[in-house]
Design an enzyme around this catalytic site. Structure first.
Site, mmCIF file in Angstrom:
data_model
loop_
_atom_site.group_PDB
_atom_site.id
_atom_site.type_symbol
_atom_site.label_atom_id
_atom_site.label_comp_id
_atom_site.label_asym_id
_atom_site.label_seq_id
_atom_site.Cartn_x
_atom_site.Cartn_y
_atom_site.Cartn_z
ATOM 1 N N GLU A 1 0.861 -1.320 0.003
ATOM 2 C CA GLU A 1 0.014 0.040 -0.027
ATOM 3 C C GLU A 1 0.848 1.302 -0.128
ATOM 4 O OE1 GLU A 1 -1.495 1.411 3.561
ATOM 5 O OE2 GLU A 1 -1.212 -0.203 4.713
ATOM 6 N N LYS B 1 -3.647 -2.267 14.474
ATOM 7 C CA LYS B 1 -2.992 -1.496 15.265
ATOM 8 C C LYS B 1 -3.458 -1.366 16.607
ATOM 9 C CE LYS B 1 -2.111 1.076 11.319
ATOM 10 N NZ LYS B 1 -3.073 0.825 10.516
#
Ligand code: PSU
Ligand code: MN
Length: 322
Positions: free
Chosen positions: A28, A162
Site C-alpha cells: 500500500e 494497530k
C-alpha cells in the site's frame, strides 16, 4: 451499456510476472505517505521492496497517480510519493471520484486490495489493518478495511490490527463479517507493535502452504472476500503492551482535545506515538512490515506453485471405477 474499463496501469515487471504465473505481492502507499515521516518512509518502502525481491516475489505498490490506478511504481514515483505532503488518503469511497477527476492519492488497505484484485494479485503485505476505533460506540469510527476484507479476495498479511484500536471489537467485527483471522506461529492475536494482544486469535496456521490452500479453498467454495493473516512483530523489535498503553492513552487524549476525526485519526495517532516513544514505535513498525513482506512472499510463492499450468485441462473429479 458496458462500463468503461478501469484506468489501471500495471508496471511492466508486474504485468510480466503475473502473465508468467510468478509470485507478486501488493503493497500500500498510505503507509508511505501517512504512516512514516520523510525520509524514513522512503527507506522503509525500499527495504520492503528489497525483502520481497530477495524472497522471490515482485513488489507491486498501489497508488493513484494523475487519474490512473497504478499497480507497481518506478523508483522515482515511490520517491515522489514519499516526499509529497498532504496527499489525499484514499479508501474504497474515495477511489472512483479521485480517478474520475484525474487526481492523485495514496491507497489504504481497502483501496490497495481493490487495486490488487483488479490487477490479479492475491497477496498483499502491510503493517496493520484499520479496525474499530476506541470510542466507536460514540464516533462510529470503523475502518473500511474490515468490510473490504469481507468482499475482496486478497490475503492481507499484517501484524494484526494497530494497538491504538479497540482490538476485542475489531475481532468481533471481523467475525461478523466472516473474515478468517489467522495467527501465525502463536495462538494469540498480535497487537501490531506488541507480539500479543492478550486475545486469542480465532484461527492459527503456521505454514505458508496451508495459508495459500485456505485462500484457494475460499474461492473454491465461492465465498467472497479475503483473509487476514496476523503475523507477530519479530521478538527483537516488539514493544510490550504495558509500555505502549500509557503512550496510547496520551496520544488518544491529545487527539480528542485537538478534535481529530475521520481519516486524520490514524496518521495523527501514529505520529504522536512516534514522538512519545522516541522513535521506538517507528522502528518496530518498520521491522514488522518487513517481516510481513517476507511471509507474504512465501504465501504468494505457494499460490504460484499451486496454480494450474496455463492451458492445462481442468481437473475433473473422477468416477469410481465400476
Ligand atoms: N499500516 C501501517 N501504517 C499505516 C497503515 C497501515 O503500518 O499507516 C494505514 C493503512 O493504509 C490502513 C490505514 O488502511 O492506516 C487505516 O486508516 P483508517 O483507520 O482511517 O481506516
Ligand atoms: Mn476511520
Amino acid at each position: 451499456m458496458n462500463p468503461a474499463p478501469a484506468p489501471l496501469r500495471l508496471a511492466p515487471e508486474v504485468a510480466g510476472a503475473l502473465a508468467a504465473g510468478r509470485p507478486v505481492v501488493a503493497l500500500e502507499s498510505t503507509i508511505i505517505s501517512h504512516g512514516f515521516p520523510w525520509p524514513d518512509n522512503l527507506a522503509m518502502a525500499r527495504s520492503v521492496e528489497a525483502d520481497l525481491r530477495a524472497a522471490g516475489a515482485v513488489p507491486a505498490t498501489v497508488a493513484v497517480l494523475e487519474g490512473r490506478l497504478c499497480v507497481g511504481l518506478s523508483a522515482a514515483e515511490t520517491e515522489a510519493l514519499a516526499r509529497v505532503r498532504g496527499l489525499p488518503k484514499l479508501s474504497r469511497a474515495d477511489l472512483a471520484p479521485c480517478l474520475a477527476t484525474g487526481g492523485s492519492g495514496a491507497t489504504t488497505v481497502a483501496a490497495t486490495m481493490i487495486g490488487a484484485h483488479l490487477a490479479g494479485i492475491e497477496v498483499f503485505a502491510t503493517g496493520g489493518i484499520g479496525g474499530v476505533h476506541r470510542g466507536a460506540s460514540e464516533t462510529f469510527d470503523i475502518s473500511a478495511d474490515l468490510r473490504e476484507l469481507a468482499q475482496t479476495p486478497v490475503t492481507v498479511v499484517a501484524a494484526g490490527a494497530k494497538a491504538i484500536l479497540d482490538l476485542p471489537k475489531t475481532l468481533e467485527a471481523l467475525e461478523t463479517l466472516g473474515v478468517p483471522v489467522i495467527a501465525v506461529g502463536q495462538d494469540a492475536f498480535p497487537a501490531f507493535w506488541a507480539r500479543t494482544s492478550g486475545l486469542a486469535a480465532p484461527l492459527r496456521l503456521d505454514d505458508p502452504a496451508a495459508i495459500a490452500a485456505a485462500h484457494r479453498m475460499r474461492r473454491a467454495l465461492g465465498l467472497p472476500g479475503g483473509q487476514l493473516v496476523a503475523n507477530p512483530v519479530p521478538a527483537a523489535d516488539e514493544i510490550p503492551l504495558d509500555r505502549l498503553a500509557p503512550l496510547i492513552a496520551q496520544a488518544e487524549a491529545e487527539a480528542r482535545e485537538a478534535g481529530i476525526a475521520g481519516k486524520a485519526v490514524t496518521p495523527f495517532l501514529l505520529a504522536r506515538l512516534d514522538a512519545l516513544s522516541g522513535g521506538a514505535t517507528r522502528a518496530a513498525n518498520r521491522a514488522l512490515v518487513r517481516a510481513n513482506a517476507r511471509l507474504a512472499a512465501a504465501i504468494a510463492g505457494e499460490l504460484a506453485a499451486s496454480r494450474p499450468v496455463p492451458g492445462a485441462a481442468a481437473i475433473v473429479p473422477g468416477r469410481p471405477a465400476s
